[in-house]
Motif scaffolding. Structure first.
Motif, PDB file in Angstrom:
ATOM      1  N   GLU A  64      62.599   7.529 -42.181  1.00 33.13           N
ATOM      2  CA  GLU A  64      62.270   8.951 -42.275  1.00 33.13           C
ATOM      3  C   GLU A  64      63.130   9.670 -43.315  1.00 33.13           C
ATOM      4  O   GLU A  64      62.740  10.728 -43.801  1.00 33.13           O
ATOM      5  CB  GLU A  64      62.468   9.637 -40.919  1.00 33.13           C
ATOM      6  N   VAL A  65      64.290   9.111 -43.647  1.00 30.40           N
ATOM      7  CA  VAL A  65      65.242   9.868 -44.473  1.00 30.40           C
ATOM      8  C   VAL A  65      65.699   9.153 -45.744  1.00 30.40           C
ATOM      9  O   VAL A  65      66.055   9.807 -46.726  1.00 30.40           O
ATOM     10  CB  VAL A  65      66.480  10.279 -43.642  1.00 30.40           C
ATOM     11  N   ILE A  66      65.722   7.829 -45.743  1.00 28.63           N
ATOM     12  CA  ILE A  66      66.195   7.066 -46.910  1.00 28.63           C
ATOM     13  C   ILE A  66      64.988   6.489 -47.642  1.00 28.63           C
ATOM     14  O   ILE A  66      64.251   5.664 -47.089  1.00 28.63           O
ATOM     15  CB  ILE A  66      67.151   5.926 -46.502  1.00 28.63           C
ATOM     16  N   HIS A  67      64.780   6.912 -48.883  1.00 34.88           N
ATOM     17  CA  HIS A  67      63.648   6.430 -49.678  1.00 34.88           C
ATOM     18  C   HIS A  67      64.152   5.577 -50.842  1.00 34.88           C
ATOM     19  O   HIS A  67      65.148   5.913 -51.481  1.00 34.88           O
ATOM     20  CB  HIS A  67      62.816   7.608 -50.183  1.00 34.88           C
ATOM     21  N   THR A  68      63.426   4.486 -51.095  1.00 32.54           N
ATOM     22  CA  THR A  68      63.862   3.508 -52.092  1.00 32.54           C
ATOM     23  C   THR A  68      62.690   3.086 -52.969  1.00 32.54           C
ATOM     24  O   THR A  68      61.546   3.509 -52.767  1.00 32.54           O
ATOM     25  CB  THR A  68      64.413   2.249 -51.402  1.00 32.54           C
ATOM     26  N   ASP A  69      62.996   2.197 -53.931  1.00 33.61           N
ATOM     27  CA  ASP A  69      61.939   1.536 -54.682  1.00 33.61           C
ATOM     28  C   ASP A  69      61.457   0.329 -53.867  1.00 33.61           C
ATOM     29  O   ASP A  69      61.818   0.180 -52.695  1.00 33.61           O
ATOM     30  CB  ASP A  69      62.423   1.130 -56.076  1.00 33.61           C
ATOM     31  N   ALA A  70      60.673  -0.542 -54.464  1.00 34.03           N
ATOM     32  CA  ALA A  70      60.123  -1.688 -53.738  1.00 34.03           C
ATOM     33  C   ALA A  70      60.928  -2.964 -53.981  1.00 34.03           C
ATOM     34  O   ALA A  70      60.392  -4.071 -53.884  1.00 34.03           O
ATOM     35  CB  ALA A  70      58.665  -1.915 -54.139  1.00 34.03           C
ATOM     36  N   GLY A  71      62.199  -2.833 -54.287  1.00 36.91           N
ATOM     37  CA  GLY A  71      63.044  -3.998 -54.549  1.00 36.91           C
ATOM     38  C   GLY A  71      63.568  -4.615 -53.267  1.00 36.91           C
ATOM     39  O   GLY A  71      64.749  -4.467 -52.931  1.00 36.91           O
ATOM     40  N   PHE A  72      62.703  -5.318 -52.544  1.00 36.18           N
ATOM     41  CA  PHE A  72      63.094  -5.929 -51.275  1.00 36.18           C
ATOM     42  C   PHE A  72      64.331  -6.810 -51.457  1.00 36.18           C
ATOM     43  O   PHE A  72      64.448  -7.527 -52.432  1.00 36.18           O
ATOM     44  CB  PHE A  72      61.937  -6.757 -50.705  1.00 36.18           C
ATOM     45  N   GLY A  73      65.256  -6.705 -50.513  1.00 34.39           N
ATOM     46  CA  GLY A  73      66.486  -7.491 -50.574  1.00 34.39           C
ATOM     47  C   GLY A  73      67.633  -6.741 -51.218  1.00 34.39           C
ATOM     48  O   GLY A  73      68.786  -6.916 -50.838  1.00 34.39           O
ATOM     49  N   GLN A  74      67.339  -5.879 -52.177  1.00 36.49           N
ATOM     50  CA  GLN A  74      68.363  -5.046 -52.817  1.00 36.49           C
ATOM     51  C   GLN A  74      67.678  -3.821 -53.408  1.00 36.49           C
ATOM     52  O   GLN A  74      67.660  -3.607 -54.613  1.00 36.49           O
ATOM     53  CB  GLN A  74      69.117  -5.823 -53.895  1.00 36.49           C
ATOM     54  N   ALA A  75      67.114  -3.013 -52.540  1.00 36.50           N
ATOM     55  CA  ALA A  75      66.379  -1.835 -52.983  1.00 36.50           C
ATOM     56  C   ALA A  75      67.326  -0.771 -53.530  1.00 36.50           C
ATOM     57  O   ALA A  75      68.466  -0.647 -53.096  1.00 36.50           O
ATOM     58  CB  ALA A  75      65.566  -1.259 -51.825  1.00 36.50           C
ATOM     59  N   SER A  76      66.841  -0.011 -54.497  1.00 37.13           N
ATOM     60  CA  SER A  76      67.606   1.095 -55.072  1.00 37.13           C
ATOM     61  C   SER A  76      67.089   2.412 -54.502  1.00 37.13           C
ATOM     62  O   SER A  76      65.874   2.607 -54.381  1.00 37.13           O
ATOM     63  CB  SER A  76      67.469   1.109 -56.597  1.00 37.13           C
ATOM     64  N   PRO A  77      67.987   3.315 -54.153  1.00 31.36           N
ATOM     65  CA  PRO A  77      67.551   4.568 -53.540  1.00 31.36           C
ATOM     66  C   PRO A  77      66.904   5.536 -54.520  1.00 31.36           C
ATOM     67  O   PRO A  77      67.249   5.561 -55.704  1.00 31.36           O
ATOM     68  CB  PRO A  77      68.855   5.153 -52.975  1.00 31.36           C
ATOM     69  N   ASP A  78      65.969   6.310 -54.013  1.00 30.01           N
ATOM     70  CA  ASP A  78      65.365   7.422 -54.742  1.00 30.01           C
ATOM     71  C   ASP A  78      66.107   8.675 -54.294  1.00 30.01           C
ATOM     72  O   ASP A  78      65.880   9.186 -53.195  1.00 30.01           O
ATOM     73  CB  ASP A  78      63.873   7.503 -54.396  1.00 30.01           C
ATOM     74  N   PHE A  79      67.020   9.162 -55.136  1.00 27.46           N
ATOM     75  CA  PHE A  79      67.885  10.275 -54.737  1.00 27.46           C
ATOM     76  C   PHE A  79      67.092  11.531 -54.374  1.00 27.46           C
ATOM     77  O   PHE A  79      67.357  12.175 -53.364  1.00 27.46           O
ATOM     78  CB  PHE A  79      68.885  10.603 -55.846  1.00 27.46           C
ATOM     79  N   GLY A  80      66.136  11.893 -55.204  1.00 22.95           N
ATOM     80  CA  GLY A  80      65.393  13.124 -54.977  1.00 22.95           C
ATOM     81  C   GLY A  80      64.633  13.118 -53.666  1.00 22.95           C
ATOM     82  O   GLY A  80      64.741  14.056 -52.863  1.00 22.95           O
ATOM     83  N   ARG A  81      63.858  12.067 -53.423  1.00 18.49           N
ATOM     84  CA  ARG A  81      63.077  11.977 -52.185  1.00 18.49           C
ATOM     85  C   ARG A  81      63.998  11.872 -50.976  1.00 18.49           C
ATOM     86  O   ARG A  81      63.714  12.443 -49.917  1.00 18.49           O
ATOM     87  CB  ARG A  81      62.131  10.784 -52.223  1.00 18.49           C
ATOM     88  N   THR A  82      65.112  11.135 -51.120  1.00 20.39           N
ATOM     89  CA  THR A  82      66.058  10.999 -50.013  1.00 20.39           C
ATOM     90  C   THR A  82      66.708  12.344 -49.691  1.00 20.39           C
ATOM     91  O   THR A  82      66.853  12.711 -48.514  1.00 20.39           O
ATOM     92  CB  THR A  82      67.132   9.949 -50.346  1.00 20.39           C
ATOM     93  N   ASP A  83      67.112  13.079 -50.711  1.00 24.56           N
ATOM     94  CA  ASP A  83      67.710  14.404 -50.487  1.00 24.56           C
ATOM     95  C   ASP A  83      66.756  15.295 -49.694  1.00 24.56           C
ATOM     96  O   ASP A  83      67.140  15.916 -48.693  1.00 24.56           O
ATOM     97  CB  ASP A  83      68.051  15.077 -51.825  1.00 24.56           C
ATOM     98  N   ARG A  84      65.514  15.363 -50.144  1.00 22.67           N
ATOM     99  CA  ARG A  84      64.544  16.265 -49.505  1.00 22.67           C
ATOM    100  C   ARG A  84      64.226  15.834 -48.075  1.00 22.67           C
ATOM    101  O   ARG A  84      64.200  16.663 -47.155  1.00 22.67           O
ATOM    102  CB  ARG A  84      63.258  16.337 -50.349  1.00 22.67           C
ATOM    103  N   ALA A  85      64.007  14.539 -47.876  1.00 23.31           N
ATOM    104  CA  ALA A  85      63.655  14.042 -46.545  1.00 23.31           C
ATOM    105  C   ALA A  85      64.824  14.196 -45.567  1.00 23.31           C
ATOM    106  O   ALA A  85      64.628  14.566 -44.400  1.00 23.31           O
ATOM    107  CB  ALA A  85      63.232  12.574 -46.627  1.00 23.31           C
ATOM    108  N   SER A  86      66.042  13.921 -46.030  1.00 26.07           N
ATOM    109  CA  SER A  86      67.217  14.030 -45.166  1.00 26.07           C
ATOM    110  C   SER A  86      67.463  15.471 -44.749  1.00 26.07           C
ATOM    111  O   SER A  86      67.773  15.755 -43.583  1.00 26.07           O
ATOM    112  CB  SER A  86      68.456  13.473 -45.881  1.00 26.07           C
TER     113      SER A  86
END
Length: 229
Positions: A64-86
């Motif tokens: 619900e709060v941490i959004h990432t790319d599709a890099g399974f195993g070592q995903a990178s966070p999407d700062f903008g989407r994570t900020d808004r959702a959190s």
């Protein structure tokens, strides 16, 4: 309710692993789906323990709060989407005095699948949430007293470093120190939010402060570490 949920989780996990055993194939996506079970279950248990102790707490799933790319195993966070959702999910709880309990190490891909953040992922979750919510500080609880001047298994009289600039901590982590992963420092770059690396068996210990406001000091060499070749 917690026992029923735990039983349900393990039953579903047993069915999943039986299917994987028959297929003899494990994709990175499925691996992350399996690995996320422990983080989610332990966070639910922790939230239940807080409530049993009389605190107001609520489990909030990381998807619900941490959004990432599709890099399974070592995903990178999407700062903008994570900020808004959190901010949307957590700030109303904090305003009501409720403690949100969010599992670390995992996030949601653009398709809504669960992805793990790789080594140091739980620390990364903490700093992502601190960034999003404008926290005054972050405490990372470890099984060591803080960041040390050397590996205590090699140097028995290694000492805790009281304060480190974020850049110095990143260099230590990059060149072999396992206590803190350099990725965990990235969300707080430019935000002046200090991180405290503290031992969970001694909560009153100051540990090590990692911050962009720490002065260089008179001794330029803070610690020794080594990276394997």
């Amino acid at each position: 309710a917690m026992l029923a949920h735990t039983t349900e989780v393990f039953q579903e996990l047993e069915e999943l692993t039986q299917g994987l055993r028959r297929l003899r194939e494990l994709t990175a996506r499925t691996s992350d789906y399996v690995m996320a079970r422990g983080e989610r279950l332990s966070a639910r248990l922790f939230a239940a323990a807080l409530e049993a102790a009389g605190a107001k707490a609520k489990y909030v799933d990381a998807l619900e709060v941490i959004h990432t790319d599709a890099g399974f195993g070592q995903a990178s966070p999407d700062f903008g989407r994570t900020d808004r959702a959190s901010q949307k999910a957590l700030l109303p709880l904090v305003a009501k005095g409720v403690i949100p309990v969010v599992p670390g190490f995992i996030g949601a891909t653009p398709d809504g699948d669960v992805a793990t953040l790789g080594r140091g992922g739980s620390d990364l979750t903490a700093t992502l949430l601190a960034r999003a919510l404008g926290a005054s500080q972050v405490s990372l609880w470890k099984d060591v007293p803080g960041l040390l001047t050397a590996d205590p298994r090699v140097v028995p009289d290694a000492r805790v470093i009281p304060r480190l600039h974020a850049r110095e901590a990143a260099e230590l982590a990059y060149y072999g120190a396992k206590v803190l992963h350099p990725r965990a420092l990235i969300p707080l770059a430019g935000h002046r939010i200090p991180i405290y690396v503290r031992p969970f068996d001694d909560p009153g210990s100051p540990g090590t402060e990692v911050s962009e406001t720490v002065e260089p000091g008179r001794r330029p060499v803070k610690a020794l570490t080594a990276a394997g070749g």
